[in-house]
Design a protein around this motif. Structure first.
Motif, PDB file in Angstrom:
ATOM      1  N   PHE A 198       0.832  -1.202   0.000  1.00  0.00           N
ATOM      2  CA  PHE A 198       0.000   0.000   0.000  1.00  0.00           C
ATOM      3  C   PHE A 198       0.872   1.260   0.000  1.00  0.00           C
ATOM      4  O   PHE A 198       1.907   1.293   0.667  1.00  0.00           O
ATOM      5  N   PRO A 199       0.463   2.313  -0.714  1.00  0.00           N
ATOM      6  CA  PRO A 199       1.158   3.606  -0.599  1.00  0.00           C
ATOM      7  C   PRO A 199       1.040   4.154   0.821  1.00  0.00           C
ATOM      8  O   PRO A 199       0.088   3.849   1.553  1.00  0.00           O
ATOM      9  N   ASP A 200       1.969   5.002   1.207  1.00  0.00           N
ATOM     10  CA  ASP A 200       2.050   5.474   2.595  1.00  0.00           C
ATOM     11  C   ASP A 200       0.838   6.268   3.056  1.00  0.00           C
ATOM     12  O   ASP A 200       0.424   6.167   4.214  1.00  0.00           O
ATOM     13  N   HIS A 347       4.432  15.278  -8.378  1.00  0.00           N
ATOM     14  CA  HIS A 347       4.711  14.363  -7.269  1.00  0.00           C
ATOM     15  C   HIS A 347       3.604  13.320  -7.251  1.00  0.00           C
ATOM     16  O   HIS A 347       2.423  13.657  -7.160  1.00  0.00           O
ATOM     17  N   ILE A 348       3.988  12.056  -7.361  1.00  0.00           N
ATOM     18  CA  ILE A 348       3.029  10.961  -7.438  1.00  0.00           C
ATOM     19  C   ILE A 348       3.026  10.210  -6.114  1.00  0.00           C
ATOM     20  O   ILE A 348       3.946   9.432  -5.817  1.00  0.00           O
ATOM     21  N   ALA A 349       2.000  10.451  -5.291  1.00  0.00           N
ATOM     22  CA  ALA A 349       1.873   9.729  -4.027  1.00  0.00           C
ATOM     23  C   ALA A 349       1.395   8.308  -4.260  1.00  0.00           C
ATOM     24  O   ALA A 349       1.726   7.399  -3.489  1.00  0.00           O
ATOM     25  N   ASP A 350       0.620   8.112  -5.286  1.00  0.00           N
ATOM     26  CA  ASP A 350       0.241   6.774  -5.753  1.00  0.00           C
ATOM     27  C   ASP A 350      -0.196   6.884  -7.202  1.00  0.00           C
ATOM     28  O   ASP A 350      -0.274   7.978  -7.764  1.00  0.00           O
ATOM     29  N   CYS A 351      -0.495   5.764  -7.826  1.00  0.00           N
ATOM     30  CA  CYS A 351      -0.797   5.766  -9.253  1.00  0.00           C
ATOM     31  C   CYS A 351      -2.274   5.962  -9.555  1.00  0.00           C
ATOM     32  O   CYS A 351      -2.658   5.998 -10.732  1.00  0.00           O
ATOM     33  N   SER A 352      -3.099   6.110  -8.528  1.00  0.00           N
ATOM     34  CA  SER A 352      -4.538   6.284  -8.737  1.00  0.00           C
ATOM     35  C   SER A 352      -5.027   7.696  -8.450  1.00  0.00           C
ATOM     36  O   SER A 352      -6.074   8.101  -8.942  1.00  0.00           O
ATOM     37  N   GLY A 353      -4.289   8.436  -7.633  1.00  0.00           N
ATOM     38  CA  GLY A 353      -4.751   9.751  -7.206  1.00  0.00           C
ATOM     39  C   GLY A 353      -5.530   9.719  -5.900  1.00  0.00           C
ATOM     40  O   GLY A 353      -5.976  10.757  -5.420  1.00  0.00           O
ATOM     41  N   LEU A 354      -5.702   8.531  -5.305  1.00  0.00           N
ATOM     42  CA  LEU A 354      -6.458   8.427  -4.051  1.00  0.00           C
ATOM     43  C   LEU A 354      -5.651   8.869  -2.846  1.00  0.00           C
ATOM     44  O   LEU A 354      -6.181   9.526  -1.931  1.00  0.00           O
ATOM     45  N   SER A 355      -4.377   8.552  -2.817  1.00  0.00           N
ATOM     46  CA  SER A 355      -3.539   8.907  -1.673  1.00  0.00           C
ATOM     47  C   SER A 355      -3.349  10.418  -1.571  1.00  0.00           C
ATOM     48  O   SER A 355      -3.248  11.117  -2.582  1.00  0.00           O
ATOM     49  N   ALA A 356      -3.276  10.907  -0.351  1.00  0.00           N
ATOM     50  CA  ALA A 356      -3.039  12.329  -0.122  1.00  0.00           C
ATOM     51  C   ALA A 356      -1.613  12.692  -0.527  1.00  0.00           C
ATOM     52  O   ALA A 356      -0.688  11.909  -0.330  1.00  0.00           O
ATOM     53  N   GLY A 357      -1.460  13.870  -1.115  1.00  0.00           N
ATOM     54  CA  GLY A 357      -0.129  14.390  -1.383  1.00  0.00           C
ATOM     55  C   GLY A 357       0.302  14.454  -2.829  1.00  0.00           C
ATOM     56  O   GLY A 357       1.342  15.045  -3.138  1.00  0.00           O
ATOM     57  N   SER A 358      -0.447  13.863  -3.740  1.00  0.00           N
ATOM     58  CA  SER A 358      -0.065  13.955  -5.149  1.00  0.00           C
ATOM     59  C   SER A 358      -0.229  15.389  -5.649  1.00  0.00           C
ATOM     60  O   SER A 358      -1.146  16.099  -5.225  1.00  0.00           O
ATOM     61  N   ARG A 359       0.630  15.787  -6.571  1.00  0.00           N
ATOM     62  CA  ARG A 359       0.543  17.114  -7.174  1.00  0.00           C
ATOM     63  C   ARG A 359       0.956  17.018  -8.648  1.00  0.00           C
ATOM     64  O   ARG A 359       1.895  16.294  -8.995  1.00  0.00           O
ATOM     65  N   LEU A 360       0.271  17.759  -9.488  1.00  0.00           N
ATOM     66  CA  LEU A 360       0.664  17.887 -10.890  1.00  0.00           C
ATOM     67  C   LEU A 360       0.048  19.156 -11.464  1.00  0.00           C
ATOM     68  O   LEU A 360      -0.801  19.784 -10.841  1.00  0.00           O
TER      69      LEU A 360
END
Length: 462
Positions: A198-200, A347-360
């Motif tokens: 699982f992503p963090d 910044h890819i926190a996970d590959c789905s966009g569900l995890s908090a912290g992704s940015r693009l």
């Protein structure tokens, strides 16, 4: 008397046959030569023409009308000030842009990046096979990433359940009996995705231990590990409309189901189910998932987080990145950079966009869509798998203008403080355009969603 009757019958039969042969009486016989039917030469032929036209890369976009649409969106009630938007022509050249270089949280539009990377790296005609191996007196069940197994027989009509555990058990029992084996011990091999599943930061948006929106990576799972006890299961397994809790160890649950089915096939099982490692060599039986191209469409239309992360992990394994969520993110970013897509601020926190912290940025989203149009067949599973306005997937029930139905292929994104959308548009006057819009922290989420839908519904008019 009988003899006389027989003579008369034969005579009549011979007489009718002669009459038939000379076409005096109806029948299949004839002494006339067979006439060949000749058709006249066609006077002309209609030349074949393409059913679908090109993307119209050279057809310009009405900048004034596009600017008016963006200005209207910027002033729309509920949107707020924390937004980015870009509209570009089919070549990816911007026509109108606002805050396009600001990195924002993308929600599920992140899946378009993963889809691009996967189609650029994997054989999308391949399948994920779940296999059984005989190692001495131990039968080993091995998964290769199919998290859409069905509990019953193979289901050729659906992606979810294409490969069935009951079918695998039946084929395995048949192979065992052919070897004279009727009793085995059973182990399962769940080693494919290493130790980190699982992503963090996914728990924040995944309802904690219930894991309503994504399952931990597993080499095999029945219906992505969903636990339907006490919940009505949707009639169509390919349409995700309910979100029950999930099992933490999908591979173990799959092995339990397999053993139960194996016993029904007349194979005795000694003891419990252990973890193990499949031996080298060929499996004695297997079942195959839907093709990866079909799984891609399932993922994009349903905005399925588990399958998105799965594609990221498969891409990492294929390209030599670390076997982890971080390796999946690195693999996606590397594929984008190799294709010349702008990754500033990514910044890819996970590959789905569900995890908090992704940015693009909106620029990155837009350039992915433009690259779909440029690369054509090589990324077709990703571009053709998108939901279609008014018709399919997460786009079917959006409030996009009816006049745009069928003209926008899109990916939606929604989290607590995010609404986003990206896609490509077939314009009513000819040609194609691409777009991306991201809203973070809107003044009113529902009003912001409606503003996005209104904007996108008018894009085919440009």
């Amino acid at each position: 008397m009988v003899a006389a009757s027989a003579v008369i019958t034969v005579a009549l039969g011979l007489g009718y046959a002669v009459a038939d042969a000379y076409d005096i009486a109806p029948g299949p016989l004839s002494v006339e030569p067979v006439q060949t039917i000749r058709f006249p030469q066609a006077a002309s032929a209609v030349a074949a023409t393409p059913l679908v036209g090109g993307v119209g890369a050279d057809k310009g976009v009405d900048e004034a009308r596009a600017t008016a649409l963006v200005d209207k969106f910027a002033k729309a009630k509920g949107v707020g000030k924390d937004f980015s938007i870009i509209i570009a022509d089919a070549k990816g050249d911007p026509v109108v842009e606002r805050n396009q270089g600001v990195a924002r949280e993308p929600a599920s539009t992140m899946k378009t990046l993963t889809a691009f990377a996967a189609t650029a790296s994997l054989d999308m005609s391949s399948t994920l096979d779940t296999e059984t191996y005989l190692d001495g007196d131990t039968l080993v069940l091995k998964g290769n990433g199919d998290m859409l197994l069905g509990s019953g027989a193979n289901d050729e009509r659906h992606v979810n359940g294409r490969a069935g555990v009951a079918t695998l058990a039946q084929r395995t029992a048949q192979a065992l009996k052919a070897k004279g084996v009727t009793t085995v011990s059973v182990a399962y091999d769940d080693s494919l995705f290493g130790s980190k599943r699982f992503p963090d930061t996914i728990a924040e948006n995944n309802e904690g231990d219930d894991m309503l929106y994504a399952a931990p990576m597993s080499s095999m799972a029945i219906d992505e590990g969903r636990n339907w006890s006490g919940t009505t299961k949707p009639a169509d397994p390919d349409v995700e409309s309910a979100f029950p809790p999930r099992f933490a160890d999908s591979a173990a649950k799959t092995a339990e189901s397999f053993v139960a089915q194996l016993k029904r096939q007349g194979i005795a099982v000694n003891g419990g189910i252990a973890k193990g490692e499949a031996p080298a060599g060929k499996p004695i039986a297997s079942v195959s998932s839907a093709r990866l191209s079909e799984v891609m469409g399932f993922m994009l239309r349903n905005s399925d987080n588990t399958e998105a992360e799965l594609f990221g992990r498969l891409t990492a394994l294929k390209t030599g990145q670390d076997n982890s969520p971080e390796g999946a993110a690195a693999a996606v970013k590397a594929a984008l950079e190799k294709a010349g897509i702008d990754t500033d601020g990514l910044h890819i926190a996970d590959c789905s966009g569900l995890s908090a912290g992704s940015r693009l940025t909106a620029t990155t989203l837009m350039q992915v869509q433009a690259k779909y149009l440029e690369t054509g067949d090589s990324t077709a599973p990703a571009s053709e798998g998108l939901a279609v306005s008014g018709l399919s997937g997460t786009a079917a029930k959006r409030n996009i203008a009816r006049s745009a139905a069928g003209l926008v292929r899109l990916k939606t994104g929604t989290l607590g403080g995010v609404t986003s959308m990206t896609g490509n548009v077939s314009r009513t006057g000819g040609g194609t355009l691409v777009f991306a819009v991201i809203v973070n922290n809107p003044d009113n989420m529902w009003e912001a969603i409606l503003a996005v839908d209104d904007l996108v519904g008018h894009l085919p008019e440009l």
